[in-house]
Motif scaffolding. Structure first.
Motif, mmCIF file in Angstrom:
data_model
loop_
_atom_site.group_PDB
_atom_site.id
_atom_site.type_symbol
_atom_site.label_atom_id
_atom_site.label_comp_id
_atom_site.label_asym_id
_atom_site.label_seq_id
_atom_site.Cartn_x
_atom_site.Cartn_y
_atom_site.Cartn_z
ATOM 1 N N ALA A 43 1.359 -1.576 -0.109
ATOM 2 C CA ALA A 43 -0.023 -0.154 0.108
ATOM 3 C C ALA A 43 1.237 1.363 -0.149
ATOM 4 O O ALA A 43 0.370 2.186 -0.811
ATOM 5 N N LEU A 44 2.189 1.272 0.738
ATOM 6 C CA LEU A 44 2.657 2.086 0.514
ATOM 7 C C LEU A 44 3.213 2.296 -0.538
ATOM 8 O O LEU A 44 3.672 3.528 -1.175
ATOM 9 N N VAL A 45 3.908 1.524 -1.153
ATOM 10 C CA VAL A 45 4.563 1.771 -2.881
ATOM 11 C C VAL A 45 3.425 2.345 -3.406
ATOM 12 O O VAL A 45 4.072 2.550 -4.484
ATOM 13 N N VAL A 46 1.847 1.828 -3.617
ATOM 14 C CA VAL A 46 1.177 2.188 -4.457
ATOM 15 C C VAL A 46 0.775 3.904 -3.715
ATOM 16 O O VAL A 46 0.834 4.342 -5.243
ATOM 17 N N LEU A 47 0.512 3.723 -2.824
ATOM 18 C CA LEU A 47 0.634 5.437 -2.392
ATOM 19 C C LEU A 47 1.168 6.393 -3.274
ATOM 20 O O LEU A 47 1.325 7.238 -3.300
ATOM 21 N N TRP A 48 2.550 6.254 -2.563
ATOM 22 C CA TRP A 48 3.841 6.967 -3.333
ATOM 23 C C TRP A 48 3.580 6.755 -4.580
ATOM 24 O O TRP A 48 3.990 7.857 -5.465
ATOM 25 N N ARG A 49 4.126 6.022 -5.759
ATOM 26 C CA ARG A 49 3.244 6.304 -6.983
ATOM 27 C C ARG A 49 2.602 7.013 -7.251
ATOM 28 O O ARG A 49 2.786 7.728 -8.053
ATOM 29 N N LEU A 50 1.220 6.582 -6.225
ATOM 30 C CA LEU A 50 0.086 7.777 -6.796
ATOM 31 C C LEU A 50 0.537 9.382 -6.901
ATOM 32 O O LEU A 50 -0.148 10.195 -7.510
ATOM 33 N N ARG A 51 0.665 9.322 -5.869
ATOM 34 C CA ARG A 51 0.771 10.385 -4.666
ATOM 35 C C ARG A 51 2.351 11.790 -5.394
ATOM 36 O O ARG A 51 1.773 12.758 -5.839
ATOM 37 N N TYR A 52 3.146 11.244 -5.859
ATOM 38 C CA TYR A 52 4.704 11.241 -6.146
ATOM 39 C C TYR A 52 4.628 11.470 -7.415
ATOM 40 O O TYR A 52 5.408 12.132 -7.605
ATOM 41 N N ILE A 62 14.167 2.868 -4.794
ATOM 42 C CA ILE A 62 14.044 3.051 -3.395
ATOM 43 C C ILE A 62 14.397 2.418 -2.167
ATOM 44 O O ILE A 62 14.824 2.578 -1.531
ATOM 45 N N PHE A 63 13.233 1.084 -2.545
ATOM 46 C CA PHE A 63 12.604 0.132 -1.476
ATOM 47 C C PHE A 63 14.129 -1.095 -1.390
ATOM 48 O O PHE A 63 14.393 -1.051 -0.654
ATOM 49 N N LEU A 64 14.771 -0.925 -2.841
ATOM 50 C CA LEU A 64 15.930 -1.448 -2.496
ATOM 51 C C LEU A 64 16.486 -1.437 -1.855
ATOM 52 O O LEU A 64 17.595 -2.140 -0.810
ATOM 53 N N GLN A 65 17.060 -0.032 -1.116
ATOM 54 C CA GLN A 65 17.973 0.618 -0.465
ATOM 55 C C GLN A 65 17.191 0.470 1.116
ATOM 56 O O GLN A 65 18.390 0.468 2.043
ATOM 57 N N HIS A 66 16.084 0.102 1.404
ATOM 58 C CA HIS A 66 15.315 -0.127 2.724
ATOM 59 C C HIS A 66 16.050 -1.868 3.050
ATOM 60 O O HIS A 66 15.047 -2.112 3.684
ATOM 61 N N GLY A 67 16.287 -2.785 1.912
ATOM 62 C CA GLY A 67 16.354 -4.274 1.990
ATOM 63 C C GLY A 67 14.918 -5.278 1.409
ATOM 64 O O GLY A 67 14.696 -6.345 1.430
ATOM 65 N N LEU A 68 14.333 -4.192 0.948
ATOM 66 C CA LEU A 68 12.815 -5.008 -0.074
ATOM 67 C C LEU A 68 13.139 -4.881 -1.905
ATOM 68 O O LEU A 68 13.669 -3.809 -1.923
ATOM 69 N N VAL A 69 13.157 -6.158 -2.418
ATOM 70 C CA VAL A 69 13.456 -6.746 -3.007
ATOM 71 C C VAL A 69 12.105 -7.161 -4.597
ATOM 72 O O VAL A 69 11.584 -7.756 -3.953
ATOM 73 N N PHE A 70 12.236 -6.421 -5.339
ATOM 74 C CA PHE A 70 10.830 -6.408 -6.258
ATOM 75 C C PHE A 70 10.990 -5.540 -7.286
ATOM 76 O O PHE A 70 12.038 -4.679 -7.187
ATOM 77 N N ARG A 76 3.961 -2.373 -10.629
ATOM 78 C CA ARG A 76 2.611 -1.849 -11.679
ATOM 79 C C ARG A 76 0.940 -2.867 -11.164
ATOM 80 O O ARG A 76 0.467 -3.162 -11.513
ATOM 81 N N ASP A 77 1.663 -4.334 -11.129
ATOM 82 C CA ASP A 77 0.842 -5.179 -11.146
ATOM 83 C C ASP A 77 -0.155 -4.307 -9.254
ATOM 84 O O ASP A 77 -1.055 -4.543 -9.824
ATOM 85 N N TRP A 78 0.478 -4.207 -8.464
ATOM 86 C CA TRP A 78 0.248 -3.830 -7.645
ATOM 87 C C TRP A 78 -0.876 -2.684 -7.682
ATOM 88 O O TRP A 78 -2.076 -2.373 -7.045
ATOM 89 N N GLU A 79 -0.156 -1.517 -8.776
ATOM 90 C CA GLU A 79 -1.388 -0.508 -8.542
ATOM 91 C C GLU A 79 -2.462 -0.765 -9.263
ATOM 92 O O GLU A 79 -2.969 -0.359 -9.047
ATOM 93 N N ALA A 80 -2.353 -1.274 -10.217
ATOM 94 C CA ALA A 80 -3.537 -2.445 -11.239
ATOM 95 C C ALA A 80 -4.692 -3.090 -9.943
ATOM 96 O O ALA A 80 -5.399 -2.169 -10.264
#
Length: 107
Positions: A43-52, A62-70, A76-80
């Motif tokens: 939800a945070l990833v999609v919020l940042w995508r839509l908001r910013y 950005i999230f890779l720097q925090h240890g999350l790899v996707f 794109r799938d999550w946003e859809a």
């Protein structure tokens, strides 16, 4: 429905139907049921995508720097899947107040 002891690997509560015995968790049947990432991160990833209006690849970096790899395709799938949820919620809350074609004039 009865809550079961313990939680899933991602920390979601578990339940069992008393009638049929089927087991499920908080996320079962939702749009993110098969995802390996927690719902709040998605939800945070999609919020940042839509908001910013961030680029898909930039979000993944950005999230890779925090240890999350996707991948950017995952974003794109999550946003859809999730972009339609807020739109539907807004439509339900609107109750026909906006866009009905009736304007009031002040004298």
């Amino acid at each position: 429905m009865a809550e079961r002891p313990g939680r899933t690997a991602q920390g979601y509560r578990r339940f069992r139907c008393r009638g049929c015995g089927k087991q499920y968790n908080e996320r079962s049947g939702g749009p993110l049921n098969q995802s390996q990432y927690p719902s709040d991160i998605i939800a945070l990833v999609v919020l940042w995508r839509l908001r910013y209006r961030l680029i898909l690849r930039d979000l993944a970096k950005i999230f890779l720097q925090h240890g999350l790899v996707f991948s950017h395709e995952a974003v794109r799938d999550w946003e859809a899947k999730l972009a339609l949820v807020p739109a539907g919620e807004l439509r339900r809350r609107r109750h026909g107040e906006v866009g009905t074609g009736t304007l009031t004039r002040r004298a």
